[in-house]
Design a protein around this motif. Sequence first.
Motif, mmCIF file in Angstrom:
data_model
loop_
_atom_site.group_PDB
_atom_site.id
_atom_site.type_symbol
_atom_site.label_atom_id
_atom_site.label_comp_id
_atom_site.label_asym_id
_atom_site.label_seq_id
_atom_site.Cartn_x
_atom_site.Cartn_y
_atom_site.Cartn_z
ATOM 1 N N ASP B 65 0.834 -1.212 0.000
ATOM 2 C CA ASP B 65 0.000 0.000 0.000
ATOM 3 C C ASP B 65 0.864 1.257 0.000
ATOM 4 O O ASP B 65 0.543 2.253 -0.641
ATOM 5 C CB ASP B 65 -0.904 0.032 1.238
ATOM 6 N N LEU B 66 1.954 1.172 0.762
ATOM 7 C CA LEU B 66 2.860 2.312 0.870
ATOM 8 C C LEU B 66 3.431 2.661 -0.513
ATOM 9 O O LEU B 66 3.572 3.825 -0.865
ATOM 10 C CB LEU B 66 3.988 1.918 1.828
ATOM 11 N N TYR B 67 3.744 1.620 -1.286
ATOM 12 C CA TYR B 67 4.348 1.842 -2.597
ATOM 13 C C TYR B 67 3.318 2.111 -3.699
ATOM 14 O O TYR B 67 3.658 2.682 -4.726
ATOM 15 C CB TYR B 67 5.253 0.665 -2.982
ATOM 16 N N VAL B 68 2.068 1.678 -3.471
ATOM 17 C CA VAL B 68 1.035 1.972 -4.485
ATOM 18 C C VAL B 68 0.920 3.483 -4.644
ATOM 19 O O VAL B 68 0.871 3.993 -5.764
ATOM 20 C CB VAL B 68 -0.330 1.365 -4.068
ATOM 21 N N ALA B 69 0.904 4.185 -3.505
ATOM 22 C CA ALA B 69 0.779 5.645 -3.567
ATOM 23 C C ALA B 69 2.148 6.281 -3.794
ATOM 24 O O ALA B 69 2.606 7.119 -3.028
ATOM 25 C CB ALA B 69 0.154 6.144 -2.275
ATOM 26 N N SER B 70 2.810 5.859 -4.839
ATOM 27 C CA SER B 70 4.098 6.453 -5.215
ATOM 28 C C SER B 70 4.289 6.151 -6.697
ATOM 29 O O SER B 70 3.412 5.579 -7.333
ATOM 30 C CB SER B 70 5.238 5.837 -4.393
ATOM 31 N N VAL B 72 6.142 3.999 -7.938
ATOM 32 C CA VAL B 72 6.513 2.591 -8.144
ATOM 33 C C VAL B 72 5.364 1.854 -8.848
ATOM 34 O O VAL B 72 4.212 1.952 -8.437
ATOM 35 C CB VAL B 72 6.812 1.920 -6.782
ATOM 36 N N TRP B 229 -2.801 -4.000 -7.066
ATOM 37 C CA TRP B 229 -2.190 -2.676 -6.986
ATOM 38 C C TRP B 229 -3.236 -1.650 -6.589
ATOM 39 O O TRP B 229 -2.991 -0.774 -5.802
ATOM 40 C CB TRP B 229 -1.537 -2.325 -8.312
#
Lengths: 255, 232
Positions: B65-70, B72, B229
């Motif tokens: 989740d942390l990386y979905v909002a970036s 990446v 994602w």
Amino acid sequence: MSARITTIIGRNGAGKTTLLRILSTQLMPTSGKATIFGLDVVHQAKEIRKRIVSIPQEASTIGILTPMEQVSMYLVGRGFSTADARKATLDALEAVGLHEARNNPADTLSGGMKRKCFVAMALAANADVIFLDEPTTGLDPISRLEVWSAIKQLQGNIILTTHYMEEAEKLSEEVFLFESGSIIDRGTIKSLLKGFENKVRIESYRKMDNSFRVGTIYIRYVPQDEATRFIKEGDSVRKISLDDLFIMRGVDFES
Amino acid sequence: MKRGPSYIIASLTTPLSLLFVVYILTSGALVKYAIVGGMITLVASIGIQSAGDATFLRLQLRLQDLYVASRVSPTDYMLALTMSFLAFSIPGIIVYVSLGVLYNLYNLVDSLIMLSLIVLLIFSTAAISFIISSLIKHVRNVWGIVSVLSIIMTVIPPTFYPYTYIMSRNSGNIIIYLMSFSPATPAAILAQFAFGLQPVVYSTLYLMMSILLIETVIYFSIARYLTRWREI
């Protein structure tokens, strides 16, 4: 320049996390339209993602990694060069008070320090909008204060959800009251509490005149100068807070 | 690796135990198969067992989740995790290379072929692990599934014995094709050719190369499609 913090406050299950996940492009909305900087969360998610940071409610640190490694890894993932990530990480860890613990594995950190690690990620990423979903849930009062102080170091627009009224009061400029997936009120803390000026909340197990019942407790709002009378009768006198907005709307708020 | 040595030791346990069993049962006759196959098993089982990590990171730590909002992308995320799984294979690979050197198994060409097989294998098995991970709703369910799958997909294929044992039996071809749903099967057969453990049969060689390549692409594409994602 300090951050502009907007808080979405509501009881458990009100839909705060769902809203945040939709806005941060993690969850597809079933209907309606949402935009960030005019960009559609469904069709322009890629552009939005470059400008936001979202710290999920249940995010946990990887136990064997140090704060230094966790934050740097996240920044490299966001496109920072290794050198820039290292520098931004050191600055962010310093700002949130994790500098001394920067090389300790996360397993050895307290709950508050672990949460501050995520605040450091948000700080170092330098995003335009930061979503923080219940950043202090489950923390003890001291850790909560530490995390609040770390959050105050952030810059940009921060959308924070919480079910702690005190958190909203301490951190926010603007508050949205959220219930059953809808905004039921919004405004500054001052404007929202306008109807309660110079009043206190009386809580009693006995029925009082002009009182209403919430669970097993009777509640009444009276001018501050009448409070002494109720104290003498053994009732509890509470300072007005954002809790009262929910109480007045008949919402059984869990805090 | 320094902070989680048990993970590496655990990944080496099955292939080294089987190597020992093969050595005892065959009086050393099939030990070279077990060394080559052990490396295949090691890499494939790390790839498949990484479903546990992928699920844990997604559901428990919310790292995904942390990386979905970036910026990446799902592909970036999967490739990065796959590379980290490969990194965990390195100590085990060193053990098997040492054994291979001890038994005079390696030359430069063989080593390059083995390296290519390892890369394809970690990508294909890690893709399988992402597929499993994306279908799992609770982290507690993943450990049992990967334990079973890891054995089915890495020990049953001809990793520790000549592939001809299967091919020479009735319907052997069909069994090999069925086993080929595990990338360890074509990888093991190709390794047996490369290290001179079996005479090269060109039709089988080309077929297995194709299967391994196509499988890697298909598994990775499915994994990318299924990776949650953005949840619906």
